[in-house]
Design a protein around this motif. Structure first.
Motif, mmCIF file in Angstrom:
data_model
loop_
_atom_site.group_PDB
_atom_site.id
_atom_site.type_symbol
_atom_site.label_atom_id
_atom_site.label_comp_id
_atom_site.label_asym_id
_atom_site.label_seq_id
_atom_site.Cartn_x
_atom_site.Cartn_y
_atom_site.Cartn_z
ATOM 1 N N GLY A 16 14.433 16.849 -8.418
ATOM 2 C CA GLY A 16 14.436 16.293 -9.769
ATOM 3 C C GLY A 16 14.177 14.801 -9.782
ATOM 4 N N LYS A 17 14.712 14.095 -8.786
ATOM 5 C CA LYS A 17 14.489 12.651 -8.698
ATOM 6 C C LYS A 17 13.011 12.342 -8.487
ATOM 7 N N ILE A 18 12.381 13.071 -7.581
ATOM 8 C CA ILE A 18 10.961 12.843 -7.307
ATOM 9 C C ILE A 18 10.120 13.168 -8.537
ATOM 10 N N LEU A 19 10.406 14.283 -9.176
ATOM 11 C CA LEU A 19 9.645 14.662 -10.363
ATOM 12 C C LEU A 19 9.834 13.645 -11.479
ATOM 13 N N ASN A 20 11.047 13.126 -11.620
ATOM 14 C CA ASN A 20 11.311 12.172 -12.689
ATOM 15 C C ASN A 20 10.565 10.864 -12.475
ATOM 16 N N GLU A 21 10.519 10.407 -11.213
ATOM 17 C CA GLU A 21 9.956 9.088 -10.941
ATOM 18 C C GLU A 21 8.447 9.089 -10.713
ATOM 19 N N VAL A 22 7.920 10.153 -10.113
ATOM 20 C CA VAL A 22 6.479 10.130 -9.821
ATOM 21 C C VAL A 22 5.752 11.411 -10.181
ATOM 22 N N GLY A 23 6.475 12.492 -10.452
ATOM 23 C CA GLY A 23 5.787 13.767 -10.562
ATOM 24 C C GLY A 23 5.680 14.370 -11.935
ATOM 25 N N GLY A 34 0.795 -1.225 0.000
ATOM 26 C CA GLY A 34 0.000 0.000 0.000
ATOM 27 C C GLY A 34 0.822 1.267 0.000
ATOM 28 N N SER A 35 2.169 1.160 -0.040
ATOM 29 C CA SER A 35 2.990 2.366 0.014
ATOM 30 C C SER A 35 3.758 2.556 -1.282
ATOM 31 N N GLY A 36 3.210 2.059 -2.397
ATOM 32 C CA GLY A 36 3.895 2.164 -3.673
ATOM 33 C C GLY A 36 3.876 3.574 -4.227
ATOM 34 N N LEU A 37 4.479 3.711 -5.422
ATOM 35 C CA LEU A 37 4.577 5.020 -6.039
ATOM 36 C C LEU A 37 3.214 5.554 -6.467
ATOM 37 N N GLY A 38 2.222 4.671 -6.610
ATOM 38 C CA GLY A 38 0.893 5.140 -6.994
ATOM 39 C C GLY A 38 0.316 6.119 -5.997
ATOM 40 N N ALA A 39 0.517 5.860 -4.709
ATOM 41 C CA ALA A 39 0.012 6.779 -3.683
ATOM 42 C C ALA A 39 0.712 8.124 -3.774
ATOM 43 N N ALA A 40 2.024 8.092 -3.985
ATOM 44 C CA ALA A 40 2.776 9.342 -4.119
ATOM 45 C C ALA A 40 2.298 10.120 -5.335
ATOM 46 N N ARG A 41 2.095 9.404 -6.437
ATOM 47 C CA ARG A 41 1.640 10.053 -7.662
ATOM 48 C C ARG A 41 0.250 10.671 -7.474
ATOM 49 N N GLY A 42 -0.614 9.954 -6.765
ATOM 50 C CA GLY A 42 -1.958 10.472 -6.534
ATOM 51 C C GLY A 42 -1.947 11.760 -5.738
ATOM 52 N N ASN A 43 -1.127 11.838 -4.704
ATOM 53 C CA ASN A 43 -1.084 13.050 -3.896
ATOM 54 C C ASN A 43 -0.434 14.212 -4.635
#
Length: 289
Positions: free
Chosen positions: A213-220, A67-76
């Protein structure tokens, strides 16, 4: 230099004063690509036995909990971009850290950025202890000691992060170029007129922008750009930048060190610890949002 000054790291534990500050407008930055696998040779000039140790080794990554995958991060992050909700942006950044295996896991995924930051840390240390020309000598740039600082930093970027390479290397290069653009916009003088605090500020800027930049590249990348409102996109990016910047500054201040105090043997560990601690704080504050 316009960016000089003491760092505003929080002294109030895990809730720095900047968390709920309103966002400001982000600076535009050039695009670029990559770094080599080392730290650019930032050891002391003529230090003899004062050699660098390899980058800190991290233990194997544990899989993130269910339940803590990148999908949750992307959703927020998507919600934050659509509604300019700073709490959603912070939650998304914190969930990215959780999905990456915590602070150390997230830091481990950024070897090129840590190497570039280590090169800048070594430059700042040698600048404070040996002067501008000697600080640039390990990069074969000593002839630029009296040149405009922007020109020196661009040459340093090419030395530490030559164009062409992996995405991770491109993130490190972009972080340096974006920080240079921010300094240029504020009006920076010649390199030999800078202070150790100015170079420390450059280091902080690169660490911050590489994490962002890392966060934006992977989920944002897609999440932040979903809004048709350009102003909303810019606000979301600035909220993410301010959140990451605050965490990096807080953890740097908590270390109790300046870059001039870090020996060449300690640079790799210092940089790795800073990345890991900043990610940990992002996770803690994100979960509390």
């Amino acid at each position: 230099m316009g960016t000089s000054g003491t760092f505003g790291g929080s002294k109030s534990g895990l809730v720095p004063s900047w968390v709920d500050d309103p966002p400001s407008t982000p600076a535009a930055a050039p695009q670029g690509a990559p770094p080599p696998g080392g730290d650019g040779g930032v050891g002391d000039e003529g230090a003899g036995t004062d050699t660098q140790t390899p980058p800190a080794a991290y233990p194997p990554l544990r899989p993130p909990p269910a339940g803590s995958g990148l999908g949750a991060a992307r959703g927020n992050l998507t919600r934050g971009a659509r509604t300019s909700d700073g709490r959603a942006v912070r939650r998304g950044a914190g969930q990215y850290v959780s999905a990456s295996g915590g602070g150390r896991g997230a830091a481990r995924r950024m070897p090129s950025s840590r190497a570039a930051a280590g090169g800048i840390a070594g430059l700042a240390r040698n600048f404070a202890t040996q002067g501008p020309a000697e600080a640039l000598r390990p990069f074969n740039l000593e002839g630029l000691a009296g040149a405009p600082a922007v020109d020196v930093f661009v040459a340093l970027t090419d030395a530490l992060c030559p164009p062409g390479g992996t995405i991770d290397e491109a993130i490190a290069r972009d972080a340096m170029l974006e920080t240079i653009a921010a300094l240029a916009a504020e009006g920076v003088g010649n390199f030999d007129e800078m202070t150790p605090a100015d170079l420390q500020e450059f280091f902080i800027g690169v660490v911050t922008r590489s994490i962002e930049g890392k966060i934006l590249n992977e989920v944002g990348t897609n999440s932040i750009r979903v809004s048709p409102d350009l102003a909303a996109v810019e606000r979301a990016q600035r909220m993410l930048h301010d959140f990451v910047d605050g965490c990096v500054r807080d953890r740097f201040a908590a270390s109790g060190s300046s870059l001039a105090d870090v020996s060449s043997r300690q640079i790799d560990d210092f940089v790795s610890d800073l990345y890991g601690a900043a990610f940990d704080l992002m996770q803690t504050l994100g979960e509390a949002s």
